[in-house]
Design a protein around this motif. Structure first.
Motif, mmCIF file in Angstrom:
data_model
loop_
_atom_site.group_PDB
_atom_site.id
_atom_site.type_symbol
_atom_site.label_atom_id
_atom_site.label_comp_id
_atom_site.label_asym_id
_atom_site.label_seq_id
_atom_site.Cartn_x
_atom_site.Cartn_y
_atom_site.Cartn_z
ATOM 1 N N SER A 163 41.585 20.044 42.246
ATOM 2 C CA SER A 163 40.443 20.871 42.649
ATOM 3 C C SER A 163 40.736 22.345 42.388
ATOM 4 O O SER A 163 40.084 23.227 42.949
ATOM 5 C CB SER A 163 40.120 20.625 44.122
ATOM 6 N N LYS A 210 41.379 26.162 40.573
ATOM 7 C CA LYS A 210 40.494 27.085 39.858
ATOM 8 C C LYS A 210 41.136 27.442 38.520
ATOM 9 O O LYS A 210 42.341 27.695 38.444
ATOM 10 C CB LYS A 210 40.395 28.374 40.665
ATOM 11 N N GLN A 251 34.760 24.529 38.003
ATOM 12 C CA GLN A 251 36.034 25.104 38.468
ATOM 13 C C GLN A 251 36.568 26.079 37.415
ATOM 14 O O GLN A 251 37.500 26.826 37.662
ATOM 15 C CB GLN A 251 37.073 24.000 38.684
#
Ligand code: XMP
Length: 513
Positions: A215, A217, A242
Motif C-alpha cells: 500500500s 506511495k 498510489q
C-alpha cells in the motif's frame, strides 16, 4: 511460478546484458546475477542453464572472480564465454596461460559441426575474439570443438556433463553464427521450449511491483520519453493512484511536447495515476544564461531538475518508493558499470539524495531500448509514444551548441518539427534509430530575396542504431533532405543554412553535446 530461466553469471564482462538479451530473444527468461551468488540461491532459481560471461581478469590470479567448482556438479548445463571458458578450464584442471598472440576483433574460426553447440553452423566461420589469455590445455573429459590459427582451443565441450565453452563471443553480432550457437545451447543443450514472451515480463513485473509496494506511495519523474513512460505505466497498472508522476517542463522540450505528455498522462488521459506538471521554463533559461560548456550545461539542467523535483516531492510528503526509467545503456554509459564516463546522463544517479524515500525501483534496468518498446506495446501504450524518438533528459539544451536562450530554443524546435514531419511523410521514421535537428553556434552569410542574411546553421542528424552505444549516420534520400532544407530556411526565422551530419558513433556521439 515455474518458468524456464537461464542465469547469466557476471564475471565483469562488457557484454553481460547482451548475453541475457540474446537468451530473451530465444523467448527464454534470463537474469544476470553476480558471480558471488551462492549455490543454494542458484538451485532455488531452478535454472535450465547457466552462462558464464567474459571479464577483464586472468583466472590464475588469486584475486580474480571465481565460483565454486561444485557448480559443474549440479547437472545444470553451463556455457562459458571468454573469461568464463577459461574459468571453466581452470577450475576443472585444464591450463590457462597468456596466449603467445592476443586476438581481437573478427577472426576466422573452424568449428566441429558434429558438436551440439555448432549444429547447423558452417565449419568455417567468423567469430569475435577479445582475449590475451587462452586455454592451453583442456581439462580431462573435454574435447576441442573449435580453433583459430592462433587459438588451439577456441571452443571445448564435455557433452556427458553438459559443459560447453567458447573463447569467442557468440552474443556479439560480429560472430556470424553466434545466435545459432546460443540457440543450440538454450534449446538443444538446456532443453528449453522458449515459451516466455515480453508480455510475461510485463505480467511478472506488474505482479512483483504489486507485492513489493503493497500500500506504499510511489513517486515517478516522468519525462514523456519512452523509458519513463513505460516505467510509469507499469507502475500505474500495478498500484494505480498510489503513484504520482511529476513532469517537469524545463522549456527544452520538442515543439508541443509538454502538452502532448499532459494529454496522455494528465487528468484526462488513459491512466490511473496522479499527474503534476511543473512549468519551470523561465527558471531554466535564467540558470543557463551565459553558460556554454556542455558538461556544465548538463550539470545545471540536471541539478535544476533535482531542485524542482525536490520542491514538488516536499509538497507530496514522504514517499516509499522512487521510480526511475533507467535502462541498460544509461547504466553503462554513465560509468556506473565498469566503463568510462562519456557523458553524465541526466536520468541516472541524481534524484536519490534529495527525496525522502525507502527504495528506488528501476523496472527497466535490465532492458535495451527496443525491449522497452516491446514492453510498451504489450502495455497498450499508444504506438506514436512507444516509437517516439529517444529524447535526452537535458533535452534541446544539448542540441543547442553554446549558450541556450529562449529564442534559440524556438528556432531548434521549429526546425526539428519540420524535419520530423518530412521524415515521417517520407515513411522513414520507423526505420531510423534517432533523428533530430540541432542548432550550431555558427552564423554565416546568405542571401534571401535581395537581402544579405547573417543567420544560424541548423545541423540535421539521423542515425541507424539498435543499441545506441554504436551508431552509423543514416543515408536519408537527397530529395527529403532538400525538402527539409527548403522548408527550414523558408519557415524558420534566424536560419539561412542547413547541414547534414555524416559522423558515426564512434567517433561522434549521437547528441552534439
Ligand atoms: P550519445 O549522445 O551519448 O547518446 O551518443 C546515446 C543515447 O542516449 C541519449 N542521451 C541521453 N538520454 N539522458 C538521457 O536520458 C541524457 O543525459 C542523455 N544524453 C544522451 C541520446 O539521445 C541517445 O539516444
Amino acid at each position: 511460478m515455474d518458468r524456464e530461466t537461464v542465469i547469466v553469471l557476471d564475471f565483469g564482462g562488457q557484454y553481460n546484458q547482451l548475453i541475457a538479451r540474446r537468451v530473451r530473444e530465444c523467448n527464454v527468461y534470463c537474469e544476470v546475477k553476480p558471480y558471488t551468488i551462492s549455490l543454494d540461491e542458484i538451485k532455488a532459481m531452478k535454472p535450465k542453464g547457466i552462462i558464464f560471461t567474459g571479464g577483464p581478469n586472468s583466472v590464475y590470479e588469486d584475486t580474480s572472480p571465481s565460483c565454486s567448482r561444485e557448480i559443474f556438479e549440479l547437472g545444470i548445463p553451463v556455457l562459458g564465454i571468454c573469461y568464463g571458458s577459461q574459468l571453466m578450464a581452470h577450475l576443472l584442471g585444464g591450463t590457462v596461460k597468456t596466449a603467445p598472440v592476443s586476438e581481437y576483433g573478427h577472426t576466422k574460426v573452424s568449428v566441429d559441426t558434429t558438436d551440439i553447440l555448432f549444429e547447423g553452423a558452417s565449419s568455417e566461420s567468423i567469430c569475435w575474439m577479445s582475449h590475451t589469455d587462452y586455454i592451453a590445455q583442456v581439462p580431462e573429459g573435454f574435447r576441442i570443438t573449435a580453433h583459430t590459427p592462433v587459438c588451439p582451443a577456441a571452443a571445448m565441450s564435455f557433452p556427458e556433463k553438459k559443459l560447453y565453452a567458447t573463447q569467442f563471443h557468440p552474443e556479439v553480432m560480429h560472430t556470424r553464427e553466434g545466435m545459432k550457437m546460443l540457440e543450440n545451447f538454450v534449446f538443444n543443450v538446456c532443453g528449453c521450449i522458449g515459451d516466455w514472451k515480453m508480455d510475461s515480463f510485463v505480467e511478472t513485473t506488474i505482479q512483483s511491483l504489486k507485492e513489493k509496494i503493497g500500500s506504499g506511495k510511489v513517486l515517478c519523474a516522468l519525462s514523456g520519453g519512452v523509458d519513463s513512460s513505460v516505467a510509469a505505466v507499469l507502475l500505474s497498472k500495478a498500484v494505480g493512484k498510489q503513484l504520482t508522476c511529476v513532469f517537469v517542463d524545463h522549456g527544452l522540450l520538442r515543439k508541443n511536447e509538454g502538452d502532448e505528455v499532459e494529454k496522455v498522462f494528465g487528468p484526462n488521459g488513459a491512466y490511473e495515476l496522479n499527474f503534476i506538471r511543473v512549468n519551470a521554463q523561465q527558471r531554466y533559461y535564467e540558470k543557463l544564461k551565459g553558460v556554454t560548456e556542455p558538461e556544465e550545461k548538463r550539470k545545471i539542467i540536471g541539478s535544476e531538475f533535482i531542485r524542482v523535483f525536490e520542491e514538488e516531492a516536499k509538497k507530496i510528503g514522504a514517499v516509499d518508493f522512487l521510480v526511475q526509467g533507467t535502462i541498460y545503456p544509461d547504466v553503462i554509459e554513465s560509468g556506473l558499470g565498469k566503463s568510462a564516463v562519456i557523458k553524465s546522463h541526466h536520468n541516472v544517479g541524481g534524484l536519490p539524495d534529495v527525496v525522502d524515500f525507502k527504495e528506488i525501483i528501476e523496472p527497466l534496468r535490465m532492458l535495451f531500448k527496443d525491449e522497452v518498446r516491446k514492453a510498451g506495446l504489450e502495455l497498450g501504450i499508444p504506438k506514436y509514444l512507444v516509437f517516439r524518438q529517444p529524447f535526452p533528459g537535458p533535452g534541446l539544451g544539448i542540441r543547442i551548441i553554446g549558450e541556450v536562450t529562449e529564442e534559440k530554443v524556438k528556432i531548434v524546435q521549429e526546425a526539428d518539427y519540420i524535419y520530423r514531419e518530412e521524415v515521417a511523410k517520407a515513411g522513414l521514421d520507423e526505420n531510423l534509430g534517432q533523428y533530430f535537428a540541432a542548432l550550431t553556434n555558427m552564423r554565416s552569410v546568405g542571401v534571401m530575396g535581395d537581402f544579405r542574411t547573417y543567420d544560424y546553421a541548423i545541423a540535421l542528424r539521423a542515425v541507424n542504431t539498435s543499441d545506441f552505444m554504436t551508431a552509423e549516420a543514416a543515408q536519408i534520400p537527397w530529395e527529403v533532405l532538400q525538402k527539409v532544407t527548403n522548408r527550414i530556411v523558408n519557415e524558420v526565422k534566424g536560419v539561412n543554412r542547413v547541414l547534414y551530419d555524416c559522423t558515426g558513433k564512434p567517433p561522434g556521439t549521437i547528441e552534439f553535446e
